[in-house]
Scaffold this active site. Sequence first.
Site, PDB file in Angstrom:
ATOM      1  N   TYR A 137     -10.570  18.348 -11.111  1.00  0.00           N
ATOM      2  CA  TYR A 137     -10.140  17.037 -11.294  1.00  0.00           C
ATOM      3  C   TYR A 137     -10.930  16.052 -12.212  1.00  0.00           C
ATOM      4  CZ  TYR A 137      -5.779  17.816  -8.409  1.00  0.00           C
ATOM      5  OH  TYR A 137      -4.676  18.174  -7.992  1.00  0.00           O
ATOM      6  N   LYS A 187     -12.062  30.839  -4.060  1.00  0.00           N
ATOM      7  CA  LYS A 187     -11.783  31.845  -4.950  1.00  0.00           C
ATOM      8  C   LYS A 187     -12.901  32.430  -5.285  1.00  0.00           C
ATOM      9  CE  LYS A 187      -8.549  34.619  -6.404  1.00  0.00           C
ATOM     10  NZ  LYS A 187      -7.977  35.491  -5.792  1.00  0.00           N
ATOM     11  N   ASP A 220      -5.942  32.841  -1.631  1.00  0.00           N
ATOM     12  CA  ASP A 220      -4.443  33.701  -1.834  1.00  0.00           C
ATOM     13  C   ASP A 220      -4.012  34.255  -0.486  1.00  0.00           C
ATOM     14  OD1 ASP A 220      -6.754  35.123  -2.337  1.00  0.00           O
ATOM     15  OD2 ASP A 220      -5.702  36.454  -3.828  1.00  0.00           O
ATOM     16  N   ASP A 244      -4.930  20.547  -2.693  1.00  0.00           N
ATOM     17  CA  ASP A 244      -3.641  20.071  -3.319  1.00  0.00           C
ATOM     18  C   ASP A 244      -2.657  20.984  -2.968  1.00  0.00           C
ATOM     19  OD1 ASP A 244      -2.005  18.380  -4.538  1.00  0.00           O
ATOM     20  OD2 ASP A 244      -2.171  19.462  -6.433  1.00  0.00           O
ATOM     21  N   ASP A 248       0.809  20.918   0.328  1.00  0.00           N
ATOM     22  CA  ASP A 248       2.321  21.158  -0.015  1.00  0.00           C
ATOM     23  C   ASP A 248       2.617  22.376   1.166  1.00  0.00           C
ATOM     24  OD1 ASP A 248       1.943  18.760  -1.578  1.00  0.00           O
ATOM     25  OD2 ASP A 248       3.560  19.434  -2.863  1.00  0.00           O
TER      26      ASP A 248
HETATM   27  C1  IPM Z   1      -1.628  14.569  -4.501  1.00  0.00           C
HETATM   28  C2  IPM Z   1      -1.031  14.672  -5.824  1.00  0.00           C
HETATM   29  C3  IPM Z   1      -1.956  14.019  -6.872  1.00  0.00           C
HETATM   30  C4  IPM Z   1      -3.095  15.320  -6.814  1.00  0.00           C
HETATM   31  C5  IPM Z   1      -1.339  14.202  -8.272  1.00  0.00           C
HETATM   32  C6  IPM Z   1      -0.370  12.942  -8.392  1.00  0.00           C
HETATM   33  C7  IPM Z   1      -2.602  13.634  -9.179  1.00  0.00           C
HETATM   34  O1  IPM Z   1      -0.332  15.792  -5.999  1.00  0.00           O
HETATM   35  O2  IPM Z   1      -1.962  13.464  -3.918  1.00  0.00           O
HETATM   36  O3  IPM Z   1      -1.500  15.592  -3.688  1.00  0.00           O
HETATM   37  O4  IPM Z   1      -3.087  16.405  -7.095  1.00  0.00           O
HETATM   38  O5  IPM Z   1      -4.084  14.958  -6.177  1.00  0.00           O
HETATM   39 MN    MN Z   2      -0.129  17.198  -4.283  1.00  0.00          MN
END
Ligand code: IPM
Ligand code: MN
Length: 353
Positions: A137, A187, A220, A244, A248
């Site tokens: 990042y 990884k 993975d 990240d 999710d």
């Molecule tokens: C998060 C988001 C951000 C990230 C994006 C919007 C840059 O997906 O906060 O999880 O990848 O950190």
């Molecule tokens: Mn995210």
Amino acid sequence: MTIRIAVIGGDGIGPEVIDQACRVLGAVQEKGLADVEMVHFPHGADHYLTSGETLSDVTFTTLRDDFDAILFGAVGDPRIPGGEHARDLLLGLRFRLDLFINRRPLRLRVADLSPLKSAGTAPIDFVIYRENTEGLYVGTGRVENEGTDLELAITEGLASRRGIDRIVRAAFDYAEYAGVRVTLADKANAMPHMFGLWRRVFSEIAAEYPNVESEMTYVDALAMELVRVPERFGVIVTSNLLGDILSDLSAELVGGPGLAPSANVNPGVHGLYEPVHGSAPDISGTGRANPMAAILSAALLLRDQGALDAAVIIEDAVTEALIEGLRTPDIGGTATTVEVGSWLAARVLEGEG
Ligand code: IPM
Ligand code: MN
Ligand code: NAD
């Protein structure tokens, strides 16, 4: 002591869910559970398109020096496909405030919220400690021979011993306090430079915590384990990009994006609190956004500022709302964003104390 909070709703559903979090914080204030002061900032896509400002030095300095914490919605707008305002604002604040821990707690509050068949047989309750200032990042790299057959894009990833040390140590400190296992997700098989360093630092720190159980896993395989036996995890520590993606995936195990809060912190220095989800342009303006992730993020803010009672009252109120069926459509209900916020604010006001 007054908790000074800068509020940045941002784009899409960001302001919609943050408005509800502010109402709940207002109830906390009214009830005398904590002394909070909120100041709203217009930053986001509209502000950028009208003023040209993403995050100026003046705004940054104000946010850094005049506030204890930032409550943030989400950024991302179809009118700005390059996403430059979002990077300047969100990644800008994470990097410039050196908020090196992105703490993302995942807890299954009510069993039916999980898509897993096994849900309800064992508690799902873990936290991701995502490194938040390095990795892939950092934003450096280059494109060569653009538009030709020889086009080449290079994205750099950075991992420093100091950067890894401080996030891994934070994860072990938490694990020691909570009595849980630490899992490193990496990884190292495919990316030996960056993740070789992660493994060396992780092993050194693990040796300093003989009472904490720990393991090193490939991300993975860990993704499979998370779906198969999520109950075996306590704290997962990982790099920026892997964190990240895992957050999710993990959010979905406990009810989806509407229920996953997060804290970006440099302990004792500053913090930015935001739902894990984005600006959801597909449902913005419809009243369907679930404000619970934003409200739980406000609770994390209060927790970190020492207002533990207020935080627990909010968290319990969310669980109660879920049990009572006060849910937005993403989790099978018909309530609107504002109805959920109203119910939770009222619940905080009604409570004992
Ligand atoms: C998060 C988001 C951000 C990230 C994006 C919007 C840059 O997906 O906060 O999880 O990848 O950190
Ligand atoms: Mn995210
Ligand atoms: P998203 O999280 O915005 O949406 C993914 C899906 O989840 C959508 O179907 C959306 O409707 C749903 N969803 C998300 N939050 C919800 C909520 N509170 N209640 C109900 N449903 C919800 O991810 P995306 O679509 O990939 O990204 C949209 C924009 O947001 C992009 O510009 C992206 O870069 C940005 N983004 C910002 C942040 C942030 O500011 N922290 C985080 C992630 C994505």
